[in-house]
Design a protein around this motif. Structure first.
Motif, PDB file in Angstrom:
ATOM      1  N   ILE A 164      50.339  61.905  33.406  1.00 47.34           N
ATOM      2  CA  ILE A 164      51.533  62.748  33.484  1.00 47.34           C
ATOM      3  C   ILE A 164      52.648  62.026  34.243  1.00 47.34           C
ATOM      4  O   ILE A 164      53.763  61.908  33.760  1.00 47.34           O
ATOM      5  CB  ILE A 164      51.215  64.096  34.182  1.00 47.34           C
ATOM      6  CG1 ILE A 164      50.063  64.810  33.484  1.00 47.34           C
ATOM      7  CG2 ILE A 164      52.462  64.979  34.224  1.00 47.34           C
ATOM      8  CD1 ILE A 164      50.289  65.138  32.028  1.00 47.34           C
ATOM      9  N   GLU A 165      52.331  61.559  35.456  1.00 51.80           N
ATOM     10  CA  GLU A 165      53.301  60.817  36.260  1.00 51.80           C
ATOM     11  C   GLU A 165      52.572  59.769  37.087  1.00 51.80           C
ATOM     12  O   GLU A 165      51.389  59.921  37.395  1.00 51.80           O
ATOM     13  CB  GLU A 165      54.095  61.742  37.199  1.00 51.80           C
ATOM     14  CG  GLU A 165      55.064  62.645  36.487  1.00 51.80           C
ATOM     15  CD  GLU A 165      56.065  63.344  37.397  1.00 51.80           C
ATOM     16  OE1 GLU A 165      56.265  62.914  38.554  1.00 51.80           O
ATOM     17  OE2 GLU A 165      56.654  64.333  36.932  1.00 51.80           O
ATOM     18  N   GLU A 172      57.652  68.341  33.503  1.00 53.45           N
ATOM     19  CA  GLU A 172      57.682  69.743  33.931  1.00 53.45           C
ATOM     20  C   GLU A 172      56.763  69.971  35.133  1.00 53.45           C
ATOM     21  O   GLU A 172      56.878  70.976  35.822  1.00 53.45           O
ATOM     22  CB  GLU A 172      57.277  70.667  32.780  1.00 53.45           C
ATOM     23  CG  GLU A 172      55.854  70.455  32.292  1.00 53.45           C
ATOM     24  CD  GLU A 172      55.487  71.327  31.114  1.00 53.45           C
ATOM     25  OE1 GLU A 172      55.307  72.539  31.314  1.00 53.45           O
ATOM     26  OE2 GLU A 172      55.397  70.778  30.002  1.00 53.45           O
ATOM     27  N   PHE A 173      55.874  69.019  35.401  1.00 55.63           N
ATOM     28  CA  PHE A 173      54.940  69.128  36.518  1.00 55.63           C
ATOM     29  C   PHE A 173      55.414  68.373  37.753  1.00 55.63           C
ATOM     30  O   PHE A 173      54.700  68.319  38.757  1.00 55.63           O
ATOM     31  CB  PHE A 173      53.572  68.578  36.094  1.00 55.63           C
ATOM     32  CG  PHE A 173      53.012  69.248  34.885  1.00 55.63           C
ATOM     33  CD1 PHE A 173      52.424  70.495  34.962  1.00 55.63           C
ATOM     34  CD2 PHE A 173      53.106  68.634  33.640  1.00 55.63           C
ATOM     35  CE1 PHE A 173      51.910  71.118  33.841  1.00 55.63           C
ATOM     36  CE2 PHE A 173      52.594  69.249  32.508  1.00 55.63           C
ATOM     37  CZ  PHE A 173      52.002  70.499  32.605  1.00 55.63           C
ATOM     38  N   HIS A 174      56.595  67.769  37.685  1.00 51.99           N
ATOM     39  CA  HIS A 174      57.084  66.887  38.750  1.00 51.99           C
ATOM     40  C   HIS A 174      57.020  67.536  40.139  1.00 51.99           C
ATOM     41  O   HIS A 174      56.441  66.957  41.071  1.00 51.99           O
ATOM     42  CB  HIS A 174      58.512  66.435  38.434  1.00 51.99           C
ATOM     43  CG  HIS A 174      59.084  65.508  39.456  1.00 51.99           C
ATOM     44  ND1 HIS A 174      58.694  64.182  39.562  1.00 51.99           N
ATOM     45  CD2 HIS A 174      59.996  65.713  40.443  1.00 51.99           C
ATOM     46  CE1 HIS A 174      59.345  63.624  40.563  1.00 51.99           C
ATOM     47  NE2 HIS A 174      60.140  64.519  41.104  1.00 51.99           N
ATOM     48  N   HIS A 175      57.587  68.702  40.294  1.00 48.12           N
ATOM     49  CA  HIS A 175      57.627  69.340  41.624  1.00 48.12           C
ATOM     50  C   HIS A 175      56.227  69.724  42.100  1.00 48.12           C
ATOM     51  O   HIS A 175      55.926  69.606  43.292  1.00 48.12           O
ATOM     52  CB  HIS A 175      58.565  70.547  41.621  1.00 48.12           C
ATOM     53  CG  HIS A 175      59.996  70.151  41.384  1.00 48.12           C
ATOM     54  ND1 HIS A 175      60.730  69.436  42.295  1.00 48.12           N
ATOM     55  CD2 HIS A 175      60.810  70.335  40.312  1.00 48.12           C
ATOM     56  CE1 HIS A 175      61.942  69.204  41.812  1.00 48.12           C
ATOM     57  NE2 HIS A 175      62.004  69.733  40.607  1.00 48.12           N
ATOM     58  N   MET A 233      52.572  54.736  30.032  1.00 48.20           N
ATOM     59  CA  MET A 233      53.717  55.488  30.540  1.00 48.20           C
ATOM     60  C   MET A 233      55.056  54.831  30.196  1.00 48.20           C
ATOM     61  O   MET A 233      56.111  55.398  30.464  1.00 48.20           O
ATOM     62  CB  MET A 233      53.597  55.661  32.058  1.00 48.20           C
ATOM     63  CG  MET A 233      52.353  56.409  32.494  1.00 48.20           C
ATOM     64  SD  MET A 233      52.307  58.097  31.863  1.00 48.20           S
ATOM     65  CE  MET A 233      53.443  58.854  32.993  1.00 48.20           C
ATOM     66  N   HIS A 234      55.011  53.650  29.643  1.00 48.11           N
ATOM     67  CA  HIS A 234      56.233  52.937  29.253  1.00 48.11           C
ATOM     68  C   HIS A 234      57.196  52.785  30.438  1.00 48.11           C
ATOM     69  O   HIS A 234      58.371  53.108  30.352  1.00 48.11           O
ATOM     70  CB  HIS A 234      56.931  53.628  28.079  1.00 48.11           C
ATOM     71  CG  HIS A 234      56.041  53.807  26.900  1.00 48.11           C
ATOM     72  ND1 HIS A 234      55.693  52.769  26.063  1.00 48.11           N
ATOM     73  CD2 HIS A 234      55.403  54.905  26.434  1.00 48.11           C
ATOM     74  CE1 HIS A 234      54.894  53.230  25.128  1.00 48.11           C
ATOM     75  NE2 HIS A 234      54.686  54.512  25.321  1.00 48.11           N
ATOM     76  N   ASN A 253      60.071  56.730  32.664  1.00 47.82           N
ATOM     77  CA  ASN A 253      60.726  57.012  33.955  1.00 47.82           C
ATOM     78  C   ASN A 253      61.376  58.386  34.052  1.00 47.82           C
ATOM     79  O   ASN A 253      62.274  58.594  34.869  1.00 47.82           O
ATOM     80  CB  ASN A 253      61.747  55.922  34.301  1.00 47.82           C
ATOM     81  CG  ASN A 253      61.071  54.638  34.701  1.00 47.82           C
ATOM     82  OD1 ASN A 253      60.064  54.651  35.387  1.00 47.82           O
ATOM     83  ND2 ASN A 253      61.608  53.534  34.248  1.00 47.82           N
ATOM     84  N   LYS A 254      60.933  59.324  33.260  1.00 50.59           N
ATOM     85  CA  LYS A 254      61.502  60.669  33.302  1.00 50.59           C
ATOM     86  C   LYS A 254      60.608  61.601  34.110  1.00 50.59           C
ATOM     87  O   LYS A 254      59.396  61.419  34.175  1.00 50.59           O
ATOM     88  CB  LYS A 254      61.674  61.206  31.884  1.00 50.59           C
ATOM     89  CG  LYS A 254      62.676  60.384  31.097  1.00 50.59           C
ATOM     90  CD  LYS A 254      62.912  60.961  29.747  1.00 50.59           C
ATOM     91  CE  LYS A 254      63.981  60.108  29.059  1.00 50.59           C
ATOM     92  NZ  LYS A 254      64.118  60.395  27.674  1.00 50.59           N
TER      93      LYS A 254
END
Length: 107
Positions: free
Chosen positions: A61-62, A85-88, A34-35, A81-82
């Protein structure tokens, strides 16, 4: 070892699969893929944090950090750290399953 009571936490909405990172090696792999700093900042040593990995088709993904003191999501970060699109959707899924985490905390 201190987080072993959380190791069986594993939930999905059918697309996104979320599981607890269980070993220093898993933290290393997560950080590399994930860097971000989940390994280099030694999150595996934080007694009040639980770290989970959100994946789709086994692709990371996160990475999610939960406070075991407040039972709130501290952060959820994708590659570099971005937000993704699946964050929410990931946040909602973790919140929906927070009760399972809380149960293990008091067990």
């Amino acid at each position: 070892q201190t987080k072993s009571k959380f190791f069986d936490i594993d939930f999905t909405d059918g697309t996104i699969h979320i599981q607890v990172l269980k070993s220093v090696q898993e933290f290393y792999e997560e950080g590399q893929a994930m860097h971000h700093c989940v390994f280099s900042n030694e999150y595996y040593t934080k007694p009040d944090s639980l770290i989970l990995s959100a994946r789709i088709n086994n692709q990371r993904i996160e990475t999610i950090e939960i406070s075991l003191k407040t039972m709130e999501i501290i952060q959820s970060r994708g590659a570099c750290n971005k937000d993704t699109e699946f964050h929410h959707t990931i946040i909602k899924l973790v919140r929906k399953n927070m009760k399972a985490i809380r149960k293990r905390l008091v067990a």
